[in-house]
Design a protein around this motif. Structure first.
Motif, PDB file in Angstrom:
ATOM      1  N   UNK A   1       0.842  -1.228  -0.094  1.00  0.00           N
ATOM      2  CA  UNK A   1      -0.163   0.018   0.132  1.00  0.00           C
ATOM      3  C   UNK A   1       0.954   1.205   0.119  1.00  0.00           C
ATOM      4  N   UNK A   2       1.860   1.368   0.859  1.00  0.00           N
ATOM      5  CA  UNK A   2       2.730   2.496   0.988  1.00  0.00           C
ATOM      6  C   UNK A   2       3.479   2.653  -0.609  1.00  0.00           C
ATOM      7  N   UNK A   3       3.854   1.353  -1.173  1.00  0.00           N
ATOM      8  CA  UNK A   3       4.640   1.540  -2.364  1.00  0.00           C
ATOM      9  C   UNK A   3       3.747   2.032  -3.443  1.00  0.00           C
TER      10      UNK A   3
ATOM     11  N   UNK B   1       3.730   5.486  -6.671  1.00  0.00           N
ATOM     12  CA  UNK B   1       3.958   5.205  -7.640  1.00  0.00           C
ATOM     13  C   UNK B   1       3.509   6.520  -8.508  1.00  0.00           C
ATOM     14  N   UNK B   2       2.287   7.300  -8.311  1.00  0.00           N
ATOM     15  CA  UNK B   2       1.694   8.359  -9.116  1.00  0.00           C
ATOM     16  C   UNK B   2       2.775   9.535  -9.167  1.00  0.00           C
ATOM     17  N   UNK B   3       3.290   9.608  -7.826  1.00  0.00           N
ATOM     18  CA  UNK B   3       4.342  10.728  -7.661  1.00  0.00           C
ATOM     19  C   UNK B   3       5.158  10.653  -8.338  1.00  0.00           C
ATOM     20  N   UNK B   4       6.220   9.450  -8.408  1.00  0.00           N
ATOM     21  CA  UNK B   4       7.224   9.357  -9.136  1.00  0.00           C
ATOM     22  C   UNK B   4       6.960   9.586 -10.616  1.00  0.00           C
ATOM     23  N   UNK B   5       5.874   9.048 -11.229  1.00  0.00           N
ATOM     24  CA  UNK B   5       5.354   9.110 -12.399  1.00  0.00           C
ATOM     25  C   UNK B   5       5.207  10.645 -12.855  1.00  0.00           C
ATOM     26  N   UNK B   6       4.623  11.358 -12.136  1.00  0.00           N
ATOM     27  CA  UNK B   6       3.918  12.519 -12.524  1.00  0.00           C
ATOM     28  C   UNK B   6       5.123  13.742 -12.146  1.00  0.00           C
ATOM     29  N   UNK B   7       5.766  13.491 -11.277  1.00  0.00           N
ATOM     30  CA  UNK B   7       6.854  14.322 -10.960  1.00  0.00           C
ATOM     31  C   UNK B   7       7.848  14.448 -12.239  1.00  0.00           C
ATOM     32  N   UNK B   8       8.089  13.208 -12.665  1.00  0.00           N
ATOM     33  CA  UNK B   8       8.969  12.969 -13.857  1.00  0.00           C
ATOM     34  C   UNK B   8       8.183  13.778 -15.230  1.00  0.00           C
TER      35      UNK B   8
ATOM     36  N   UNK C   1       8.887   6.324 -11.917  1.00  0.00           N
ATOM     37  CA  UNK C   1       9.938   6.742 -12.703  1.00  0.00           C
ATOM     38  C   UNK C   1      10.248   5.805 -13.593  1.00  0.00           C
ATOM     39  N   UNK C   2      10.212   4.500 -13.321  1.00  0.00           N
ATOM     40  CA  UNK C   2      10.779   3.354 -14.353  1.00  0.00           C
ATOM     41  C   UNK C   2       9.446   3.149 -15.174  1.00  0.00           C
ATOM     42  N   UNK C   3       8.184   3.497 -14.879  1.00  0.00           N
ATOM     43  CA  UNK C   3       7.086   3.437 -15.634  1.00  0.00           C
ATOM     44  C   UNK C   3       7.096   4.403 -16.516  1.00  0.00           C
ATOM     45  N   UNK C   4       7.554   5.557 -16.189  1.00  0.00           N
ATOM     46  CA  UNK C   4       7.613   6.817 -17.283  1.00  0.00           C
ATOM     47  C   UNK C   4       8.655   6.255 -18.381  1.00  0.00           C
ATOM     48  N   UNK C   5       9.790   5.809 -17.626  1.00  0.00           N
ATOM     49  CA  UNK C   5      10.905   5.479 -18.965  1.00  0.00           C
ATOM     50  C   UNK C   5      10.507   4.436 -19.817  1.00  0.00           C
ATOM     51  N   UNK C   6       9.733   3.469 -19.434  1.00  0.00           N
ATOM     52  CA  UNK C   6       9.190   2.334 -20.155  1.00  0.00           C
ATOM     53  C   UNK C   6       8.295   2.669 -21.157  1.00  0.00           C
ATOM     54  N   UNK C   7       7.279   3.668 -20.831  1.00  0.00           N
ATOM     55  CA  UNK C   7       6.309   4.254 -21.767  1.00  0.00           C
ATOM     56  C   UNK C   7       7.112   5.067 -22.985  1.00  0.00           C
TER      57      UNK C   7
END
Length: 293
Positions: free
Chosen positions: A195-197, A201-208, A258-264
């Motif tokens: 749950x904490x992880x 996830x959205x924070x990492x993606x959208x900060x990037x 962040x990893x999801x951002x780079x994959x996309x």
């Protein structure tokens, strides 16, 4: 705004309103709320397809998605505040409805833009950023609830005399080791960690996404500062549990985002030779990986 645009906007609002009322009626009258969520997903997908094909513009998909997301969020908050109530009960299927009403149009339009070989549909970037801002508002509400209203807490007790743990994973590791030695379940601990992880996830993606044109220094600062700020507020208010493990789990979630951002990004480059957040007429070389995190 021409007459055709007014007519399409009116149609979008009307069909979205009817869809929302239908979803709420299903939720109220059918005890199996997963049926409501499934029906909402089908309706949302059908309307997103209809609006895009009939208008050739992502603006109307955004109008539909924002209407459905905002109204379902408002309904969820009202039902939650009414509890306990003998007429209508709150459960997590309402959260699923919010997710469905946001994610289905967003995912559908993202796939359509990704697969479109030419600029057939207009205003995708407006749609993407509008949907992102809408999501971040809902995400902020969720963070407030999960960290400060009904805080997520680990299954083990807090330290005595108001002490705080500053060694990463010491308390978590001790709990898991003790549970395994006594042949007890660690399901609650794993659930809490996930749950904490997931929260991060959205924070990492959208900060990037929103700092994509900035240098690495402000991005890294934001990655590290956001979870610290949340934990520091918990420490000052005494609400929830300010702890290094929570900071670490949230930071892991940010790294996943962040990893999801780079994959996309990588898939977009391999398929279309462009950044997925740039106009499809723009073609450029892939940024060097070490300069783009």
């Amino acid at each position: 705004m021409n007459k055709r645009s007014v007519n399409i906007s009116s149609l979008v609002i009307l069909l979205s309103l009817l869809s929302f009322l239908f979803e709420m009626c299903l939720y109220y009258f059918i005890p199996q709320h997963l049926i409501t969520v499934a029906v909402a997903a089908i309706i949302s997908l059908g309307l997103a397809h209809f609006f895009l094909e009939s208008s050739l513009n992502y603006d109307y998909c955004f109008l539909h998605a924002s209407f459905m997301t905002i109204t379902s969020t408002a309904f969820t908050i009202i039902v939650y505040l009414m509890q306990p109530n003998v007429w209508i009960a709150y459960d997590y299927s309402l959260i699923a409805l919010i997710i469905v009403n946001w994610f289905i149009p967003f995912g559908y339009c993202f796939i359509r833009d990704f697969c479109d070989r030419g600029p057939r549909f207009a205003e995708y970037l407006f749609f993407f950023y509008g949907m992102s801002i809408l999501f971040l508002i809902i995400y902020a509400i969720a963070l407030v609830k999960l960290l400060f209203v009904t805080p997520l807490l680990p299954p083990y007790e807090t330290m005595d005399f108001g002490a705080h743990n500053f060694i990463p994973f010491m308390a978590t590791g001790n709990y898991i080791e003790d549970a395994l030695s006594h042949h007890a379940s660690i399901t609650k601990m794993i659930t809490y960690m996930l749950e904490m992880i997931v929260l991060g996830i959205p924070a990492g993606f959208y900060i990037r996404v929103f700092l994509r044109n900035h240098s690495i220094t402000p991005r890294i600062f934001t990655y590290l500062f956001l979870p610290f700020l949340l934990e520091f507020i918990q420490f000052l208010t005494g609400i929830g549990r300010a702890d290094i493990d929570d900071y670490t789990f949230y930071l892991i979630g940010i790294l996943v985002g962040i990893a999801i951002y780079y994959i996309v990004y990588r898939i977009s480059y391999e398929v279309h030779k462009r950044d997925f957040l740039e106009d499809r007429t723009v073609v450029k070389k892939l940024w060097h990986f070490q300069d783009n995190y």
